[in-house]
Scaffold this motif. Structure first.
Motif, mmCIF file in Angstrom:
data_model
loop_
_atom_site.group_PDB
_atom_site.id
_atom_site.type_symbol
_atom_site.label_atom_id
_atom_site.label_comp_id
_atom_site.label_asym_id
_atom_site.label_seq_id
_atom_site.Cartn_x
_atom_site.Cartn_y
_atom_site.Cartn_z
ATOM 1 N N TYR A 77 43.753 45.791 37.237
ATOM 2 C CA TYR A 77 44.456 46.812 38.037
ATOM 3 C C TYR A 77 44.042 48.231 37.658
ATOM 4 C CZ TYR A 77 47.589 43.009 39.488
ATOM 5 O OH TYR A 77 48.100 41.832 39.989
ATOM 6 N N TYR A 82 44.136 39.775 41.885
ATOM 7 C CA TYR A 82 45.235 40.752 41.895
ATOM 8 C C TYR A 82 46.343 40.374 42.872
ATOM 9 C CZ TYR A 82 41.790 43.411 39.317
ATOM 10 O OH TYR A 82 40.865 43.798 38.378
ATOM 11 N N SER A 132 41.609 46.448 45.543
ATOM 12 C CA SER A 132 40.593 46.412 44.499
ATOM 13 C C SER A 132 39.216 46.785 45.033
ATOM 14 C CB SER A 132 40.543 45.015 43.880
ATOM 15 O OG SER A 132 39.473 44.907 42.963
ATOM 16 N N GLY A 184 38.573 40.818 43.283
ATOM 17 C CA GLY A 184 39.934 41.317 43.395
ATOM 18 C C GLY A 184 40.788 40.636 44.445
#
Length: 204
Positions: free
Chosen positions: A32, A58, A49, A54
């Motif tokens: 992050y 995430y 991201s 990502g």
């Protein structure tokens, strides 16, 4: 996840399960940090991201840290705009990946106080909407420690009507601190993660 993430890291056996460890990241890299925050109409603050992995790491599963392998990702099946906890002060905002838990069904109820100090990253709240957010993160340890000490926990992701939302950071607060209007994005489902920086989602 396994095949799609393989080009960007390694799957290893750790703590009784297979986890994914990213490669080609620097020694000070954290989850992050390479990307930015955007506000969405249904899910609150979503992490967008700039990293090719990502879309998965995430929005599904959790990040942990091991002295042996560094940061590792534990896969999960439930989507969220970001699996994070938040802290704030008059001048700074900080967020941290929520650590993995044995039971994903209970994981959202994690006590923010159990998130280790080294999981957190802080930015001046005036820079929170910056597109180059990575450059605004406080890296100097001598600065970082008192900044984090002055922040207070404001919460983490929650479940509303069986939907994971990330809205503990008040939009009005962000607009006051950044002197910018918060743009509200709409999230749509998609099969192409490149379109929206998130598998199953597209922001517009």
């Amino acid at each position: 996840f396994y095949g799609r993430l393989a080009p960007y890291g390694s799957w290893i056996w750790l703590q009784g399960q297979y986890v994914w460890v990213p490669k080609n990241v620097g020694p000070y890299w954290r989850p992050y940090t390479v990307g930015r925050w955007v506000f969405t109409d249904r899910y609150g603050w979503m992490w967008v991201s700039d990293e090719p992995f990502g879309w998965a790491t995430y929005h599904y599963g959790r990040w942990g840290f091991s002295n042996r392998v560094g940061w590792f990702w534990v896969p999960g099946s439930r989507w969220a705009p970001a699996w994070v906890a938040w802290r704030s002060s008059n001048d700074y905002l900080a967020w941290a990946p929520l650590p993995p838990t044995p039971d994903e069904g209970l994981s959202i109820n994690i006590n923010v106080g159990t998130v280790p100090d080294y999981y957190w990253q802080a930015v001046p709240n005036r820079d929170f909407l910056a597109p180059d957010l990575q450059r605004r993160i406080v890296r100097d340890r001598d600065r970082y420690r008192p900044i984090l000490r002055d922040t207070q926990s404001i919460g983490n992701v929650t479940v509303v009507n069986n939907t994971v939302v990330n809205n503990v950071v008040n939009v009005t607060y962000i607009e006051e601190k950044t002197k910018k209007k918060v743009v509200v994005y709409k999230v749509e489902k998609t099969k192409d993660e490149d379109k929206g920086k998130g598998k199953g989602t597209k922001i517009k």
